[in-house]
Write a protein that holds these residues in place. Structure first.
Motif, PDB file in Angstrom:
ATOM      1  N   GLN A 117       0.829  -1.203   0.000  1.00  0.00           N
ATOM      2  CA  GLN A 117       0.000   0.000   0.000  1.00  0.00           C
ATOM      3  C   GLN A 117       0.865   1.256   0.000  1.00  0.00           C
ATOM      4  N   VAL A 118       1.995   1.206   0.684  1.00  0.00           N
ATOM      5  CA  VAL A 118       2.919   2.346   0.670  1.00  0.00           C
ATOM      6  C   VAL A 118       3.474   2.550  -0.735  1.00  0.00           C
ATOM      7  N   THR A 119       3.886   1.469  -1.389  1.00  0.00           N
ATOM      8  CA  THR A 119       4.424   1.574  -2.747  1.00  0.00           C
ATOM      9  C   THR A 119       3.386   2.145  -3.710  1.00  0.00           C
ATOM     10  N   GLN A 120       2.160   1.676  -3.591  1.00  0.00           N
ATOM     11  CA  GLN A 120       1.100   2.169  -4.463  1.00  0.00           C
ATOM     12  C   GLN A 120       0.814   3.645  -4.193  1.00  0.00           C
ATOM     13  N   ALA A 121       0.786   4.027  -2.940  1.00  0.00           N
ATOM     14  CA  ALA A 121       0.543   5.428  -2.617  1.00  0.00           C
ATOM     15  C   ALA A 121       1.672   6.313  -3.127  1.00  0.00           C
ATOM     16  N   LYS A 181      -3.338  20.031  -6.959  1.00  0.00           N
ATOM     17  CA  LYS A 181      -2.755  20.195  -5.629  1.00  0.00           C
ATOM     18  C   LYS A 181      -3.580  19.432  -4.580  1.00  0.00           C
ATOM     19  N   ALA A 182      -4.919  19.488  -4.716  1.00  0.00           N
ATOM     20  CA  ALA A 182      -5.777  18.762  -3.779  1.00  0.00           C
ATOM     21  C   ALA A 182      -5.571  17.258  -3.899  1.00  0.00           C
ATOM     22  N   ALA A 183      -5.421  16.788  -5.143  1.00  0.00           N
ATOM     23  CA  ALA A 183      -5.191  15.365  -5.343  1.00  0.00           C
ATOM     24  C   ALA A 183      -3.863  14.936  -4.742  1.00  0.00           C
ATOM     25  N   ILE A 184      -2.847  15.809  -4.854  1.00  0.00           N
ATOM     26  CA  ILE A 184      -1.538  15.507  -4.248  1.00  0.00           C
ATOM     27  C   ILE A 184      -1.666  15.430  -2.729  1.00  0.00           C
ATOM     28  N   ALA A 189      -1.693  12.169   2.085  1.00  0.00           N
ATOM     29  CA  ALA A 189      -2.308  11.686   3.324  1.00  0.00           C
ATOM     30  C   ALA A 189      -2.467  10.175   3.297  1.00  0.00           C
ATOM     31  N   GLN A 190      -2.867   9.651   2.130  1.00  0.00           N
ATOM     32  CA  GLN A 190      -2.993   8.198   1.993  1.00  0.00           C
ATOM     33  C   GLN A 190      -1.645   7.513   2.182  1.00  0.00           C
ATOM     34  N   LEU A 191      -0.577   8.145   1.628  1.00  0.00           N
ATOM     35  CA  LEU A 191       0.766   7.593   1.795  1.00  0.00           C
ATOM     36  C   LEU A 191       1.187   7.616   3.262  1.00  0.00           C
ATOM     37  N   GLN A 193      -0.818   7.533   5.854  1.00  0.00           N
ATOM     38  CA  GLN A 193      -1.576   6.499   6.559  1.00  0.00           C
ATOM     39  C   GLN A 193      -1.003   5.107   6.307  1.00  0.00           C
ATOM     40  N   SER A 194      -0.605   4.859   5.066  1.00  0.00           N
ATOM     41  CA  SER A 194      -0.040   3.547   4.738  1.00  0.00           C
ATOM     42  C   SER A 194       1.277   3.337   5.467  1.00  0.00           C
ATOM     43  N   MET A 195       2.088   4.393   5.536  1.00  0.00           N
ATOM     44  CA  MET A 195       3.359   4.272   6.250  1.00  0.00           C
ATOM     45  C   MET A 195       3.119   4.077   7.756  1.00  0.00           C
ATOM     46  N   THR A 196       2.083   4.745   8.290  1.00  0.00           N
ATOM     47  CA  THR A 196       1.738   4.568   9.704  1.00  0.00           C
ATOM     48  C   THR A 196       1.287   3.137   9.969  1.00  0.00           C
ATOM     49  N   ASN A 197       0.487   2.587   9.044  1.00  0.00           N
ATOM     50  CA  ASN A 197       0.032   1.198   9.196  1.00  0.00           C
ATOM     51  C   ASN A 197       1.207   0.229   9.216  1.00  0.00           C
ATOM     52  N   VAL A 198       2.245   0.562   8.439  1.00  0.00           N
ATOM     53  CA  VAL A 198       3.443  -0.279   8.455  1.00  0.00           C
ATOM     54  C   VAL A 198       4.085  -0.259   9.840  1.00  0.00           C
ATOM     55  N   THR A 199       4.132   0.915  10.463  1.00  0.00           N
ATOM     56  CA  THR A 199       4.682   0.987  11.826  1.00  0.00           C
ATOM     57  C   THR A 199       3.791   0.251  12.816  1.00  0.00           C
ATOM     58  N   PHE A 200       2.461   0.234  12.567  1.00  0.00           N
ATOM     59  CA  PHE A 200       1.548  -0.463  13.466  1.00  0.00           C
ATOM     60  C   PHE A 200       1.711  -1.982  13.397  1.00  0.00           C
ATOM     61  N   THR A 201       2.381  -2.474  12.396  1.00  0.00           N
ATOM     62  CA  THR A 201       2.582  -3.925  12.326  1.00  0.00           C
ATOM     63  C   THR A 201       3.549  -4.408  13.404  1.00  0.00           C
TER      64      THR A 201
END
Length: 416
Positions: A117-121, A181-184, A189-191, A193-201
Motif C-alpha cells: 500500500q505504501v508503494t502504491q501510494a 494540488k488537492a489530489a496531491i 495523506a494516503q501515503l 496512513q499507509s506508512m503509519t500502518n506499516v509501523t503499526f505492524t
C-alpha cells in the motif's frame, strides 16, 4: 417354799437386766453424739451459695477500632496492549512474566500488504505531481493567451468574445492546478496512513513492566476492524500493588484517606502486607440489595509475593486509644433478668433511660455477699470500641471496679 437359791437367781437376773439397759442407753447416746458432730461439721464447712453474676473489672489497655473487608489484588497500573491493524502474526518476542521496557517490540504482524500500500501510494503521489506540472503548464499557456488578447482588444484588433473565451480558459487552468494540488494532498495523506500502518505492524510496549497475560501466538490472525483485541496485559510495577476492597455501607463513614491498613492473603498465612488507604470511592456497588463502596488500598509488595487476582482481606485502622480504661462489650450488652413476684410472674422493670451519643449502660456490683449479690445501673461515657472492649472515658468509674457481664441464675426469686 422359796429357797435361798431361788432368791439368789432372781437377784442376779435383775442385776443383769439393769446392765443391758445401761449398755443400750450408752449405744444410743454414742450414735446421737456422732450425728450431732456430723451436723455441726457440715454447718461449719458448708460452701457458700453460688454467685448470681459473672463479673469483670475495669482494666487498662489498648482499644483499636478496625474495619475489615475483602477485595482483589491489582497492579497500580495495568495496560491492555492491542493491535491497530489486521494481519497474520509472524513474531511474538515475549512470554508470560517477561520483563519489558517501554518501546520494546512485543510482536510483529506481517507487513507485506501494508508495504504494498505504501508503494502504491508513492506511485500515485508521483502521478499526481506530474499532473500538477501539466496543469501548471496549461495554466501558463492560458494566461499568456489571455494577456495577449486583452492587449489586442485594447487596440481594437480582437473581439470581446475572444477575450472572454481566453479568460475562461485561464480560469479552467487555475481550477486544474488547484485540483491537482488537492489530489496531491489526498494522495500524500494516503501515503502517510499507509506508512503509519506499516509501523503499526510492530506492537510496542507502552510502559516498563511485566507481561501478565499473552493471548497471541505466531501464525494467528489478528482482526482489529471493529474492536481492538487485547494481545498482552502488562503490569507496570509489581513492587506496589493495590487492593480494591468492598466496604460495607455501615462502615464507609469511618474511613478516610491515608489511614493505615494491613492485607493478608491465603497464599501466605501469618504474613501481613502494610498499606494505606488511597481513595474511598463514592460510586456504590449494589449486589442483590447489598450496597458496598470500593476503597482503594495501596499495599507494599517488596518481594513480589502478591499476584494480580489474589483475594485479600484488608484491615483498616480507623481509630485507636492506647493505655486507656476499658470495659468488655459484654458488660454494655448485659440486661438483668426481671425479678419474680409473689404469684410467680415476672415483675415488669421500669423503662430504661435513653442513651445519648457516646454513652453506654453498665451494671456495677455493689454487694458481693454470697447469695445476696446486688447490682446498680450506671450510665457512663464511652469512646472507641474494637468489638471486644470499649474505651471508658468516664472518670467516675476507676480501674478495678467490678461490673456485671452475665447472670448465672436466670430466674431471680423475690424473698419473703
Amino acid at each position: 417354799m422359796t429357797t435361798a437359791a431361788d432368791d439368789l437367781r432372781k437377784a442376779l437376773a435383775a442385776e443383769e437386766g439393769g446392765r443391758l439397759w445401761l449398755r443400750r442407753v450408752a449405744i444410743f447416746g454414742g450414735i446421737a453424739a456422732v450425728v450431732a458432730a456430723g451436723l455441726g461439721w457440715r454447718a461449719t464447712h458448708q460452701p457458700p451459695a453460688p454467685s448470681k453474676f459473672v463479673t469483670q473489672t475495669v482494666t487498662v489497655g489498648d482499644v483499636i477500632e478496625k474495619v475489615q473487608a475483602t477485595g482483589a489484588v491489582q497492579p497500580l497500573l495495568q495496560v491492555n496492549v492491542g493491535a491497530q491493524v489486521n494481519g497474520r502474526v509472524t513474531e511474538v518476542d515475549v512470554d508470560f512474566n517477561s520483563v519489558v521496557k517501554k518501546g520494546q517490540v512485543l510482536a510483529v504482524i506481517d507487513p507485506t500488504l501494508y508495504g504494498q500500500q505504501v508503494t502504491q501510494a508513492q506511485a500515485n503521489l508521483s502521478a499526481q505531481r506530474a499532473q500538477l506540472d501539466s496543469a501548471k503548464a496549461t495554466l501558463e499557456t492560458a494566461r499568456i493567451n489571455y494577456d495577449r488578447l486583452q492587449k489586442l482588444y485594447a487596440q481594437n484588433l480582437s473581439s470581446r468574445a475572444d477575450v472572454d473565451a481566453a479568460k475562461g480558459q485561464y480560469d479552467i487552468g487555475l481550477a486544474g492546478v488547484a485540483s491537482a494540488k488537492a489530489a496531491i494532498a489526498a494522495t500524500d495523506a494516503q501515503l502517510s496512513q499507509s506508512m503509519t500502518n506499516v509501523t503499526f505492524t510492530k506492537i510496542y510496549s507502552p510502559v516498563d513492566g511485566i507481561v501478565v497475560t499473552r493471548s497471541i501466538d505466531p501464525g494467528a490472525t489478528v482482526v482489529a476492524s471493529f474492536q481492538s483485541p487485547v494481545l498482552f496485559v502488562i503490569a507496570q510495577d509489581l513492587k506496589k500493588m493495590r487492593v480494591l476492597a468492598d466496604i460495607d455501607e455501615a462502615d464507609v463513614g469511618k474511613l478516610r484517606e491515608n489511614m493505615e491498613a494491613e492485607a493478608v492473603v491465603d497464599a501466605f498465612p501469618g504474613e501481613t502486607f502494610k498499606g494505606i488507604v488511597e481513595q474511598v470511592r463514592y460510586s456504590p456497588n449494589n449486589v442483590s440489595g447489598v450496597v458496598t463502596y470500593s476503597a482503594v488500598v495501596d499495599v507494599d509488595n517488596p518481594e513480589s509475593k502478591l499476584r494480580p487476582g489474589m483475594t485479600a482481606t484488608v484491615t483498616i485502622k480507623t481509630r485507636e486509644a492506647k493505655g486507656v480504661p476499658r470495659v468488655p462489650n459484654s458488660a454494655l450488652r448485659f440486661k438483668p433478668t426481671p425479678e419474680s413476684g409473689p404469684d410467680g410472674g415476672a415483675i415488669t422493670p421500669p423503662p430504661e433511660s435513653p442513651l445519648g451519643k457516646g454513652q453506654g449502660r453498665v451494671h456495677l456490683l455493689v454487694s458481693d455477699k454470697p447469695g445476696d449479690e446486688k447490682d446498680e445501673e450506671r450510665i457512663v461515657s464511652i469512646g472507641v470500641t474494637d468489638g471486644i472492649f470499649t474505651e471508658l472515658t468516664d472518670k467516675a468509674l476507676p480501674v478495678g471496679t467490678k461490673i456485671v457481664t452475665d447472670e448465672l441464675d436466670q430466674k431471680k426469686k423475690k424473698g419473703p
